[in-house]
Enzyme design. Structure first.
Site, PDB file in Angstrom:
ATOM      1  N   ASN A 111       0.828  -1.199   0.000  1.00 33.80           N
ATOM      2  CA  ASN A 111       0.000   0.000   0.000  1.00 33.80           C
ATOM      3  C   ASN A 111       0.863   1.248   0.000  1.00 33.80           C
ATOM      4  OD1 ASN A 111      -0.506   1.969   2.484  1.00 33.80           O
ATOM      5  ND2 ASN A 111       0.166  -0.010   3.326  1.00 33.80           N
ATOM      6  N   PHE A 115      -1.883   8.174   4.353  1.00 31.77           N
ATOM      7  CA  PHE A 115      -2.671   8.782   5.431  1.00 31.77           C
ATOM      8  C   PHE A 115      -3.945   9.444   4.897  1.00 31.77           C
ATOM      9  CE2 PHE A 115       1.079   9.660   8.602  1.00 31.77           C
ATOM     10  CZ  PHE A 115       1.256   8.304   8.758  1.00 31.77           C
ATOM     11  N   SER A 178       5.432   5.287   8.917  1.00 33.24           N
ATOM     12  CA  SER A 178       4.839   4.944   7.624  1.00 33.24           C
ATOM     13  C   SER A 178       5.803   5.319   6.502  1.00 33.24           C
ATOM     14  CB  SER A 178       3.519   5.689   7.421  1.00 33.24           C
ATOM     15  OG  SER A 178       3.067   5.530   6.086  1.00 33.24           O
ATOM     16  N   ASN A 180       4.891   5.973   3.501  1.00 30.63           N
ATOM     17  CA  ASN A 180       4.098   6.585   2.436  1.00 30.63           C
ATOM     18  C   ASN A 180       3.858   8.080   2.594  1.00 30.63           C
ATOM     19  OD1 ASN A 180       3.752   4.029   1.151  1.00 30.63           O
ATOM     20  ND2 ASN A 180       2.240   3.525   2.717  1.00 30.63           N
ATOM     21  N   THR A 181       4.431   8.680   3.638  1.00 34.79           N
ATOM     22  CA  THR A 181       4.445  10.130   3.792  1.00 34.79           C
ATOM     23  C   THR A 181       5.892  10.573   3.707  1.00 34.79           C
ATOM     24  OG1 THR A 181       2.449  10.196   5.167  1.00 34.79           O
ATOM     25  CG2 THR A 181       3.950  12.067   5.335  1.00 34.79           C
ATOM     26  N   LYS A 214       5.233   3.511  17.164  1.00 32.80           N
ATOM     27  CA  LYS A 214       5.274   2.482  16.127  1.00 32.80           C
ATOM     28  C   LYS A 214       6.549   2.626  15.307  1.00 32.80           C
ATOM     29  CE  LYS A 214       2.188   0.130  12.904  1.00 32.80           C
ATOM     30  NZ  LYS A 214       0.792   0.069  12.417  1.00 32.80           N
ATOM     31  N   ASN A 246       5.741  -1.420  11.613  1.00 27.00           N
ATOM     32  CA  ASN A 246       4.971  -0.921  10.485  1.00 27.00           C
ATOM     33  C   ASN A 246       5.305  -1.773   9.255  1.00 27.00           C
ATOM     34  OD1 ASN A 246       3.424   0.918   8.828  1.00 27.00           O
ATOM     35  ND2 ASN A 246       3.918   2.537  10.293  1.00 27.00           N
ATOM     36  N   THR A 318      -3.433  -7.911   7.462  1.00 27.12           N
ATOM     37  CA  THR A 318      -3.454  -8.624   6.191  1.00 27.12           C
ATOM     38  C   THR A 318      -4.111  -9.998   6.322  1.00 27.12           C
ATOM     39  OG1 THR A 318      -1.429  -7.445   5.595  1.00 27.12           O
ATOM     40  CG2 THR A 318      -2.040  -9.325   4.232  1.00 27.12           C
TER      41      THR A 318
END
Length: 357
Positions: A111, A115, A178, A180-181, A214, A246, A318
């Site tokens: 993914n 956010f 994360s 993805n940021t 995390k 994560n 998942t």
């Protein structure tokens, strides 16, 4: 029954199926019970962690329900705790679609959601409505910074989000891991985390909330050790825990057609590394900080390995996509059997048993 539903869902794009399920569970929370018997947790799995009573160790990881739209359904599935988010102070759409991919052959997901959420104020309003319905269960809220906020102002975002959602949380998770940021993982330093913990302490103490940090699985081992030791010796350690881990940007050998997509990888391929990080963190913490193990848990044996490596609690995400709601009860029953097999009277006796000094 879930296998039939899964065959339909897997004909849709991963994100469309995700949205469809959330909408269905939001409108009809009882539907969660159609796919699994009610989970009955044996006393052997009960424990208190950071002052909160958990009926068993299995919880829902953040990311599946970012806006808290299906909280009653998750409890109906039998989770002992539910973590929603990541929630940012202001709404944001996330990254461009497509951004969620199934690697079916690997029982994995990639993914790069970014956010995507409605923002802290909207989530807080929804949580207030849920509270009025009398829905009970341990609720964690995972908070992060907005993409447009520069790292030097990141602490302000965490404060803003925390102020909005703290009245409705049983615990808070600080997401600095994360992938993805852009730049978020740069905040995984002892200095930033300690400064942030100091800044949010007045709000945290007002609501008596435990905090979890995390961590990413991609940190070097020695850096994990330094971060954990800094947190474990900090003035905040009495109400602090770690979530390991994560998603990962590393790519072990994969078979799924989307294996080359960018983003965070979760599921079975993450299991070994996440358990290794649990073990490293447990050794560094020396029982000063509790740990939630997250990453690649599909079976009771997977959960048990994380517990024996130092995790008091375990989160899944998942596995729920691939196995369905029945997986929660399977994990709970399996853990009870494994504890009995190895002569443990309760789960607390097994936590960290495989970790050497």
């Amino acid at each position: 029954m879930y296998s039939a539903v899964r065959s339909i869902l897997f004909r849709m794009s991963a994100e469309r199926a995700h949205e469809w399920i959330l909408a269905a569970l939001s409108r009809a929370p009882a539907a969660a019970g159609w796919f699994a018997p009610r989970v009955r947790a044996p006393e052997s799995l009960a424990q208190t962690v950071l002052g909160l009573p958990f009926a068993h160790p299995i919880g829902l990881a953040a990311g599946l329900d970012k806006n808290g739209v299906a909280i009653p359904a998750w409890y109906r599935m039998g989770f002992s705790f539910v973590e929603i988010g990541t929630v940012t102070p202001r709404p944001q759409p996330g990254n461009p679609k497509p951004r969620l991919f199934r690697l079916i052959e690997d029982e994995a997901l990639i993914n790069r959601m970014g956010f995507n959420n409605e923002g802290a104020r909207a989530v807080a309003r929804r949580l207030e409505q849920i509270r009025q319905l009398g829905i009970h269960g341990i609720l964690g809220i995972n908070i992060g910074k907005n993409k447009a906020t520069p790292n030097e102002l990141a602490h302000e975002d965490y404060l803003l989000a925390l102020e909005q959602v703290a009245p409705f949380a049983d615990y808070l998770t600080i997401n600095v891991s994360s992938p993805n940021t852009p730049g978020l993982r740069d905040l995984q330093s002892e200095s930033f985390m300690l400064d942030l913990l100091k800044a949010i302490e007045p709000i945290r103490s007002r609501h008596s909330l435990p905090l979890w940090i995390k961590l990413a699985p991609d940190l070097p081992n020695d850096e994990i050790e330094r971060i954990v030791d800094a947190l474990a010796t900090s003035p905040f350690r009495a109400h602090l825990g770690l979530i390991c881990t994560n998603t990962t940007i590393e790519r072990p050998p994969l078979s799924g057609r989307y294996r080359d997509e960018t983003g965070g990888l979760s599921g079975r391929p993450l299991a070994a590394r996440s358990t290794e990080v649990v073990r490293i963190a447990s050794r560094a913490a020396q029982k000063r900080l509790p740990i939630i193990g997250s990453g690649g848990v599909f079976t009771a044996e997977d959960a048990y390995e994380k517990i024996r490596s130092g995790a008091s609690l375990v989160q899944i995400y998942t596995a729920l996509i691939y196995r369905g709601p029945a997986v929660v009860g399977e994990l709970v029953r399996g853990l009870d059997e494994l504890l009995a097999r190895d002569g443990f009277a309760n789960v607390g006796e097994a936590v960290g048993i495989d970790v050497k000094g």
